[in-house]
Design a protein around this motif. Sequence first.
Motif, mmCIF file in Angstrom:
data_model
loop_
_atom_site.group_PDB
_atom_site.id
_atom_site.type_symbol
_atom_site.label_atom_id
_atom_site.label_comp_id
_atom_site.label_asym_id
_atom_site.label_seq_id
_atom_site.Cartn_x
_atom_site.Cartn_y
_atom_site.Cartn_z
ATOM 1 N N MET A 1 0.740 -1.085 -0.250
ATOM 2 C CA MET A 1 -0.010 -0.052 -0.040
ATOM 3 C C MET A 1 0.854 1.346 0.096
ATOM 4 O O MET A 1 0.544 1.854 -0.664
ATOM 5 N N THR A 2 2.045 1.318 0.796
ATOM 6 C CA THR A 2 2.838 2.566 0.875
ATOM 7 C C THR A 2 3.461 2.630 -0.398
ATOM 8 O O THR A 2 3.506 3.748 -0.939
ATOM 9 N N ASP A 3 4.132 1.676 -1.101
ATOM 10 C CA ASP A 3 4.777 1.868 -2.440
ATOM 11 C C ASP A 3 3.734 2.338 -3.379
ATOM 12 O O ASP A 3 4.195 3.266 -4.255
ATOM 13 N N ALA A 4 2.384 1.726 -3.436
ATOM 14 C CA ALA A 4 1.406 2.316 -4.294
ATOM 15 C C ALA A 4 1.310 3.565 -4.207
ATOM 16 O O ALA A 4 1.100 4.591 -5.062
ATOM 17 N N LEU A 5 1.181 4.027 -2.757
ATOM 18 C CA LEU A 5 0.919 5.619 -2.536
ATOM 19 C C LEU A 5 2.104 6.550 -2.970
ATOM 20 O O LEU A 5 1.676 7.641 -3.737
ATOM 21 N N TRP A 6 3.404 6.147 -2.897
ATOM 22 C CA TRP A 6 4.636 6.881 -3.311
ATOM 23 C C TRP A 6 4.539 6.828 -4.832
ATOM 24 O O TRP A 6 4.957 7.821 -5.260
ATOM 25 N N SER A 7 4.350 5.743 -5.289
ATOM 26 C CA SER A 7 4.195 5.970 -6.896
ATOM 27 C C SER A 7 3.210 6.585 -7.396
ATOM 28 O O SER A 7 3.437 7.380 -8.562
ATOM 29 N N LEU A 8 2.031 6.759 -6.667
ATOM 30 C CA LEU A 8 0.950 7.754 -7.085
ATOM 31 C C LEU A 8 1.403 9.139 -7.129
ATOM 32 O O LEU A 8 1.176 10.208 -7.866
ATOM 33 N N ILE A 9 2.098 9.315 -5.928
ATOM 34 C CA ILE A 9 2.779 10.658 -5.783
ATOM 35 C C ILE A 9 3.630 11.275 -6.813
ATOM 36 O O ILE A 9 3.574 12.267 -7.186
ATOM 37 N N ALA A 10 4.381 10.325 -6.853
ATOM 38 C CA ALA A 10 5.423 10.397 -8.214
ATOM 39 C C ALA A 10 4.949 10.621 -9.450
ATOM 40 O O ALA A 10 5.299 11.528 -10.017
ATOM 41 N N PHE A 11 3.932 9.890 -9.661
ATOM 42 C CA PHE A 11 3.352 9.739 -10.853
ATOM 43 C C PHE A 11 2.604 11.440 -11.061
ATOM 44 O O PHE A 11 2.778 11.999 -12.042
ATOM 45 N N VAL A 12 1.881 11.887 -10.163
ATOM 46 C CA VAL A 12 1.199 13.318 -10.190
ATOM 47 C C VAL A 12 2.304 14.206 -10.376
ATOM 48 O O VAL A 12 2.008 15.236 -11.065
ATOM 49 N N LEU A 13 3.159 14.248 -9.704
ATOM 50 C CA LEU A 13 4.181 15.152 -9.624
ATOM 51 C C LEU A 13 5.022 15.177 -11.043
ATOM 52 O O LEU A 13 5.349 16.211 -11.346
ATOM 53 N N THR A 14 5.253 14.042 -11.454
ATOM 54 C CA THR A 14 5.824 14.080 -12.876
ATOM 55 C C THR A 14 4.948 14.491 -13.747
ATOM 56 O O THR A 14 5.395 15.488 -14.680
ATOM 57 N N LEU A 15 3.763 14.590 -13.680
ATOM 58 C CA LEU A 15 2.584 14.780 -14.767
ATOM 59 C C LEU A 15 2.637 16.517 -14.521
ATOM 60 O O LEU A 15 2.540 17.259 -15.374
#
Length: 218
Positions: A1-15
Amino acid sequence: MTDALWSLIAFVLTLAVLSYAIGDNPLFRIAIYTFIGISAGYFAAILIDQVIIPRLITPLLSPSASVGLMAIPLLLSLLLLARLSRRLSFLGSLPMAFLVGVGAAVIINGALFGTLFTQVRAAGLPFTPAQSSPSGWLTGIVLLFGTMTTLVYFQFTGRREPGKGIVRSPWVEWMARIGQVFIAITLGAFFAGVILASLTVLIGRLDFILQSINTLAP
């Protein structure tokens, strides 16, 4: 769950960062401000953990510490903080002068021993017996000639002539033009390297976006 959350944050910041391609916008500013804030906090934590505590606080608390010696950097640091106040900003001139002086000395030392002397040694290295070969001699001649002409390009002294200003001698002007070619080639190669590095980072981010979409998609 934590990895998915950080991946989502990184995805949003990249966009958000890539959204600058369509112009300046609030999402890009939020991403940049976040990056600057996190970077400043990270470097402050590193500075406190690896510099201030082990090199200042711990020696001061040590029984065998030389308080007088440790008081010098502490005093300079406190005086530097005085620049935050308009009335006391003059107290920060001493540590600022110390920092500028030490920084200039380090830069000059690095320029001399890390660049100039190294360049001179590298220019003569192909002519040593250990490197004596037709290709080595050719490389040495090109390297030496390029170094000399590049240095001549930054030589701006000459004769002052009425109506023309400073005029350099013809051979200096000729060598300066050749040096300009070497400078252009060097800057072009450097710029190409920067572009390739930027494209590599961009490809990595685009690949991350595709992987994130595949991971987050139901």
